[in-house]
Design a protein around this motif. Structure first.
Motif, PDB file in Angstrom:
ATOM      1  N   ILE A 411       0.832  -1.212   0.000  1.00  0.00           N
ATOM      2  CA  ILE A 411       0.000   0.000   0.000  1.00  0.00           C
ATOM      3  C   ILE A 411       0.863   1.257   0.000  1.00  0.00           C
ATOM      4  CG2 ILE A 411      -1.852  -1.184   1.245  1.00  0.00           C
ATOM      5  CD1 ILE A 411      -1.046   0.609   3.700  1.00  0.00           C
ATOM      6  N   ASN A 412       0.280   2.318  -0.460  1.00  0.00           N
ATOM      7  CA  ASN A 412       0.916   3.636  -0.422  1.00  0.00           C
ATOM      8  C   ASN A 412       0.728   4.201   0.989  1.00  0.00           C
ATOM      9  OD1 ASN A 412       1.995   6.124  -1.015  1.00  0.00           O
ATOM     10  ND2 ASN A 412       0.215   6.846  -2.146  1.00  0.00           N
ATOM     11  N   ALA A 413       1.581   3.775   1.905  1.00  0.00           N
ATOM     12  CA  ALA A 413       1.399   4.036   3.336  1.00  0.00           C
ATOM     13  C   ALA A 413       1.796   5.460   3.706  1.00  0.00           C
ATOM     14  CB  ALA A 413       2.187   3.024   4.155  1.00  0.00           C
ATOM     15  N   VAL A 414       0.987   6.413   3.275  1.00  0.00           N
ATOM     16  CA  VAL A 414       1.276   7.811   3.586  1.00  0.00           C
ATOM     17  C   VAL A 414       1.167   8.043   5.086  1.00  0.00           C
ATOM     18  CG1 VAL A 414       0.519   8.648   1.334  1.00  0.00           C
ATOM     19  CG2 VAL A 414      -1.135   8.464   3.191  1.00  0.00           C
ATOM     20  N   PHE A 415       1.851   9.059   5.551  1.00  0.00           N
ATOM     21  CA  PHE A 415       1.801   9.415   6.965  1.00  0.00           C
ATOM     22  C   PHE A 415       1.988  10.925   7.073  1.00  0.00           C
ATOM     23  CE2 PHE A 415       5.955   7.760   5.707  1.00  0.00           C
ATOM     24  CZ  PHE A 415       6.796   8.832   5.960  1.00  0.00           C
ATOM     25  N   SER A 416       1.639  11.464   8.198  1.00  0.00           N
ATOM     26  CA  SER A 416       1.838  12.899   8.416  1.00  0.00           C
ATOM     27  C   SER A 416       2.343  13.121   9.835  1.00  0.00           C
ATOM     28  CB  SER A 416       0.543  13.682   8.180  1.00  0.00           C
ATOM     29  OG  SER A 416      -0.458  13.306   9.100  1.00  0.00           O
ATOM     30  N   SER A 417       2.818  14.308  10.088  1.00  0.00           N
ATOM     31  CA  SER A 417       3.415  14.597  11.392  1.00  0.00           C
ATOM     32  C   SER A 417       2.398  14.503  12.518  1.00  0.00           C
ATOM     33  CB  SER A 417       4.038  15.997  11.370  1.00  0.00           C
ATOM     34  OG  SER A 417       4.548  16.333  12.643  1.00  0.00           O
ATOM     35  N   PHE A 667      -5.578  32.663  10.876  1.00  0.00           N
ATOM     36  CA  PHE A 667      -5.896  31.246  10.805  1.00  0.00           C
ATOM     37  C   PHE A 667      -5.405  30.566  12.070  1.00  0.00           C
ATOM     38  CE2 PHE A 667      -5.773  32.735   6.504  1.00  0.00           C
ATOM     39  CZ  PHE A 667      -6.722  32.000   5.817  1.00  0.00           C
ATOM     40  N   SER A 668      -6.237  29.700  12.626  1.00  0.00           N
ATOM     41  CA  SER A 668      -5.836  28.870  13.759  1.00  0.00           C
ATOM     42  C   SER A 668      -6.314  27.455  13.489  1.00  0.00           C
ATOM     43  CB  SER A 668      -6.439  29.398  15.059  1.00  0.00           C
ATOM     44  OG  SER A 668      -7.851  29.428  14.992  1.00  0.00           O
ATOM     45  N   GLY A 669      -5.545  26.485  13.951  1.00  0.00           N
ATOM     46  CA  GLY A 669      -5.933  25.125  13.623  1.00  0.00           C
ATOM     47  C   GLY A 669      -5.221  24.082  14.438  1.00  0.00           C
ATOM     48  N   LYS A 670      -5.447  22.829  14.027  1.00  0.00           N
ATOM     49  CA  LYS A 670      -4.860  21.663  14.683  1.00  0.00           C
ATOM     50  C   LYS A 670      -4.161  20.802  13.633  1.00  0.00           C
ATOM     51  CE  LYS A 670      -6.528  22.152  18.941  1.00  0.00           C
ATOM     52  NZ  LYS A 670      -7.597  21.258  19.428  1.00  0.00           N
ATOM     53  N   GLY A 671      -3.042  20.205  14.047  1.00  0.00           N
ATOM     54  CA  GLY A 671      -2.363  19.221  13.216  1.00  0.00           C
ATOM     55  C   GLY A 671      -1.334  19.812  12.278  1.00  0.00           C
ATOM     56  N   ASN A 672      -0.558  18.915  11.694  1.00  0.00           N
ATOM     57  CA  ASN A 672       0.487  19.306  10.743  1.00  0.00           C
ATOM     58  C   ASN A 672       0.581  18.220   9.679  1.00  0.00           C
ATOM     59  OD1 ASN A 672       2.656  20.362   9.393  1.00  0.00           O
ATOM     60  ND2 ASN A 672       4.086  20.222  11.095  1.00  0.00           N
ATOM     61  N   GLY A 673       0.153  18.567   8.459  1.00  0.00           N
ATOM     62  CA  GLY A 673       0.181  17.600   7.364  1.00  0.00           C
ATOM     63  C   GLY A 673      -1.216  17.309   6.857  1.00  0.00           C
ATOM     64  N   HIS A 674      -1.290  16.359   5.934  1.00  0.00           N
ATOM     65  CA  HIS A 674      -2.568  16.043   5.295  1.00  0.00           C
ATOM     66  C   HIS A 674      -3.517  15.284   6.213  1.00  0.00           C
ATOM     67  CE1 HIS A 674      -0.677  12.128   4.845  1.00  0.00           C
ATOM     68  NE2 HIS A 674       0.297  12.683   4.137  1.00  0.00           N
ATOM     69  N   GLY A 675      -3.002  14.615   7.239  1.00  0.00           N
ATOM     70  CA  GLY A 675      -3.863  13.929   8.191  1.00  0.00           C
ATOM     71  C   GLY A 675      -4.259  12.522   7.792  1.00  0.00           C
ATOM     72  N   GLY A 676      -3.752  12.021   6.660  1.00  0.00           N
ATOM     73  CA  GLY A 676      -4.078  10.678   6.223  1.00  0.00           C
ATOM     74  C   GLY A 676      -3.071   9.650   6.702  1.00  0.00           C
ATOM     75  N   GLY A 677      -3.526   8.441   6.936  1.00  0.00           N
ATOM     76  CA  GLY A 677      -2.621   7.378   7.371  1.00  0.00           C
ATOM     77  C   GLY A 677      -2.112   7.599   8.780  1.00  0.00           C
ATOM     78  N   MET A 678      -0.887   7.154   9.020  1.00  0.00           N
ATOM     79  CA  MET A 678      -0.339   7.213  10.376  1.00  0.00           C
ATOM     80  C   MET A 678       0.030   8.632  10.776  1.00  0.00           C
ATOM     81  SD  MET A 678       2.883   5.115  11.990  1.00  0.00           S
ATOM     82  CE  MET A 678       4.145   6.120  11.197  1.00  0.00           C
ATOM     83  N   SER A 679      -0.395   9.010  11.977  1.00  0.00           N
ATOM     84  CA  SER A 679       0.080  10.244  12.589  1.00  0.00           C
ATOM     85  C   SER A 679       1.333   9.899  13.372  1.00  0.00           C
ATOM     86  CB  SER A 679      -0.982  10.826  13.529  1.00  0.00           C
ATOM     87  OG  SER A 679      -0.408  11.820  14.360  1.00  0.00           O
TER      88      SER A 679
END
Length: 712
Positions: A411-417, A667-679
């Motif tokens: 699989i294309n095991a994408v991950f983000s921070s 802008f205010s938000g949560k997370g870093n990256g696309h959010g798909g797959g493993m954090s």
């Protein structure tokens, strides 16, 4: 009867125990399936490659290599590989495209050449001093650029000439455009014979260089004469070279492979270390390979002086230099894991990262034409030996050749921070398509990134400015503002007020305030991290420029309003409206780049210039779409036009709000990256809670199998 009953109970217990053991074994996350998955021994990583317009481009005009143990060079093509020679330990070797250049100066005075070089280097990374023999003297040519066309080099020549970089210095020849068109003499039996021939021909006043050329199953030495911008002058050069004593002088056919060897005097920015520069032509398919001699890796000066395991291959793709690191797959992962996650994280998080990274890299195939992956986060970060550490290496070796599969395919095991507490919906919130193996809308323990971080107060200063002050620099004054907001007391002299809730050494504070200053608390937020963040206010002009780089239909200015108009299941923005009109930037994840580089799409927008004003008659006016001046009434009943940029208003809930009289956007938000797959931060938290890497992987990737290369 009693004896038989006990025997039956013992037998039943035995059966139950066997069944329980079987259940435990069958459900254990530690089972690894060995299948026909083939993990290659090596992977190709592009450090520099140009795939064309609107595709991946990482471009350099020059590549400089060195190794503590020396370098072995070879010529590589589809038919054979030939040894070229060795580069001594600690000495450099350079590679470039044999393209078009602007010749700015030719002189016998090296110091004069260096003066011109430094002027050009102030605004160009492609300035060179080349040493050669002409008319019985050693001369130095100062050139700029490696251009793919005469037009490009001609434009550069005009620019440098107009700038007067060589004014006042006597040149042996007129400034002109140099090109890759040459005649050829040889072959010669050795490099030394070719060098002597080049000096002899150079004594006739011609530009002559030794070159490598494969022919008849061997690598030959020839001399290339002339650096012409087109073929029209080659017959005259051929006649001059023959008269100068060249043997078998010929005009080579276009597309014949070769590599010119020049003596470059600008290695590593210095003018006193002559090294060989190999210039490779476009379109000929030539590949030069550098292998380290000894245990040390190869350092690439232009790539932040990083040192890499494996070999480097230099070629030309789309008329620009390509540099590809051919490296052992598992050793490549040592650096990827060491770069992507902290060395202090638990071993199970390291192992999860190793399997995800291995799967991702293997799933892409030759996704970059001559390479499987690139060294940036367009694939996954890979910074060479310097980013390796013992914990990352252990994570790789303990999961050697393990990959994630679904239906027998990796699989294309994408991950983000950091997923910001919840993973993205795999069909609606990222890229669309079939990403069913990515866990959708799953709670992720990402707040661990906030551990030991301080809170920050968003405050209003007596000057009317707003900004962030760290909580340990403020104390509750025990008083409140007339609006009901708390008044805080600054307790440290020269306290910095910042545009974002974090300290950035390269960004000056927006203000400094003294001890005892009273400020108004507007909000309290966490320090900017991968989990939670606030961006400094953006102007309409900044956002309009960023949006129009991605928008399918350009937005006509000015930008007055900007809002999230659609959200996906996890709360991520999937559509925005500018001036009330939806903006099409393609897939939802493109919103990060379209909004001037946001960390994630899990964000809110504070339109500080947008509010409703009621006049004394109860009539409402929407700002900023219904413009015009605002009038305020003082305590004595007098009125005046509101001209200040910053204003403070009460919102519908009675809270004091910082607003502006013209549009601005926070802008205010949560997370870093696309959010798909493993954090990655989520993987750390799960590992700290005692979960193993297989559990972590199957938490973020659904219905997958962890398979191991059957060769091990």
């Amino acid at each position: 009867m009693i004896r038989n009953l006990n025997a039956k109970r013992s037998y039943s217990r035995l059966i139950l125990l066997v069944l329980l053991l079987a259940a435990v074994v069958s459900s254990s996350t530690r089972m690894t399936v060995h299948a026909a998955i083939s993990v290659p021994d090596n992977i190709r990583v592009a450090l520099y490659v140009n795939l064309g317009t609107n595709k991946y481009q990482s471009i350099t005009s020059i590549a400089t290599l060195q190794s503590a143990g020396g370098i072995k060079l070879s010529w590589k093509d589809p038919q054979a590989s030939f040894p070229v020679g060795s580069v001594p330990a600690g000495q450099g070797v350079r590679f470039a495209v044999d393209g078009y250049r602007a010749l700015l100066l030719e002189t016998t005075d090296l110091n004069a050449a260096i003066i011109v070089l430094k002027k050009v280097q102030a605004s160009s990374s492609a300035a060179f001093v080349t040493q050669l023999t002409k008319s019985g003297k050693t001369v130095y040519q100062v050139t700029e650029g490696v251009y793919s066309s005469v037009a490009g080099a001609s434009s550069a020549l005009a620019k440098w000439t107009n700038a007067g970089v060589a004014t006042g210095i006597q040149s042996l020849v007129s400034a002109r455009v140099l090109g890759p068109w040459s005649v050829e003499t040889g072959p010669y039996a050795s490099a030394a014979e070719a060098s002597a021939a080049a000096d002899m021909i150079g004594n006739a006043g011609l530009d002559a260089y030794v070159a490598l050329k494969p022919k008849d199953g061997a690598l030959n030495y020839v001399v290339r004469i002339g650096q012409e911008k087109d073929a029209t002058t080659l017959t005259a050069v051929q006649e001059a070279a023959t008269s100068a004593g060249g043997m078998n002088v010929r005009i080579p056919a276009a597309g014949e492979p070769y590599a010119v060897v020049r003596t470059d005097m600008t290695y590593n920015g210095s003018a006193n270390k002559p090294v060989s520069l190999y210039a490779i032509p476009s379109g000929a398919g030539a590949v030069l390979r550098a292998d380290p001699e000894g245990a040390g890796g190869i350092q690439v000066i232009e790539r932040s002086k990083r040192t890499y395991r494996g070999s480097m291959e230099m070629s030309v793709l789309n008329q620009t230099l390509a540099v590809v690191n051919d490296v052992n797959f598992e050793q490549y992962l040592y650096s990827v894991v060491g770069t992507e996650v902290s060395s202090s994280w638990p071993i199970e998080a390291q192992k999860a990262q190793a399997v995800a990274a291995r799967s991702y890299a293997l799933s892409t195939g030759l996704g970059f034409q001559i390479a499987h992956v690139v060294d940036t986060t367009n694939s996954q970060a890979y910074y060479g030996i310097g980013s390796e550490n013992a914990n990352a290496t252990a994570g790789v070796t303990q999961t050697a050749r393990e990959v994630l599969t679904l239906g027998g395919k990796v699989i294309n095991a994408v991950f983000s921070s950091n997923a910001g507490g919840v993973t993205a919906d795999n069909t609606l919130e990222i890229w669309g398509g079939d990403n069913s193996f990515l866990a959708t809308n799953v709670q992720s323990p990402d707040s661990v990134a906030q551990t030991d971080k301080r809170d920050w107060y968003y405050v209003a200063l007596p000057s009317g400015q707003t900004g962030y002050i760290r909580d340990d620099l403020l104390a509750d004054s025990g008083q409140t503002h007339s609006s009901g907001a708390k008044l805080l007391n600054v307790i440290s002299e020269g306290t910095a007020v910042r545009s974002e809730p974090r300290i950035v050494s390269t960004v000056e504070p927006i203000a400094r305030v003294g001890s005892g200053t009273i400020v108004i608390q507007l909000n309290k937020v966490g320090e900017n991290t991968d989990f939670t963040w606030v961006k400094a206010p953006m102007t309409p002009e900044q956002l309009l420029t960023a949006l129009n780089k991605r928008a399918k239909t350009p937005i006509t200015g000015p930008l007055l309003t900007l809002e999230v108009s659609k959200r996906g299941p996890s709360g991520r923005a999937t559509e925005i409206k500018a001036n009330g009109i939806p903006v099409n930037v393609g897939v939802p994840d493109n919103l990060r780049g379209a909004l001037n580089g946001l960390q994630s799409t899990l964000f809110q927008i504070d339109e500080t210039g947008r509010y409703t004003v009621l006049d004394g008659s109860g009539n409402s006016r929407e700002m900023p779409s219904q413009g015009g001046t605002l009038q305020v009434i003082g305590s004595g009943g007098e009125t005046r036009a509101l001209t200040d940029q910053k204003v403070y208003i009460m919102d519908g809930k009675g809270n004091l709000r910082a607003a502006t009289t013209s549009p601005q956007f926070i802008f205010s938000g949560k997370g870093n990256g696309h959010g798909g797959g493993m954090s990655q931060w989520g993987a750390r938290a799960l590992a700290e809670q005692g979960y193993d890497y297989q559990y972590i992987l199957k938490y973020y990737y659904k219905n997958v199998t962890i398979e191991k290369d059957a060769r091990t």
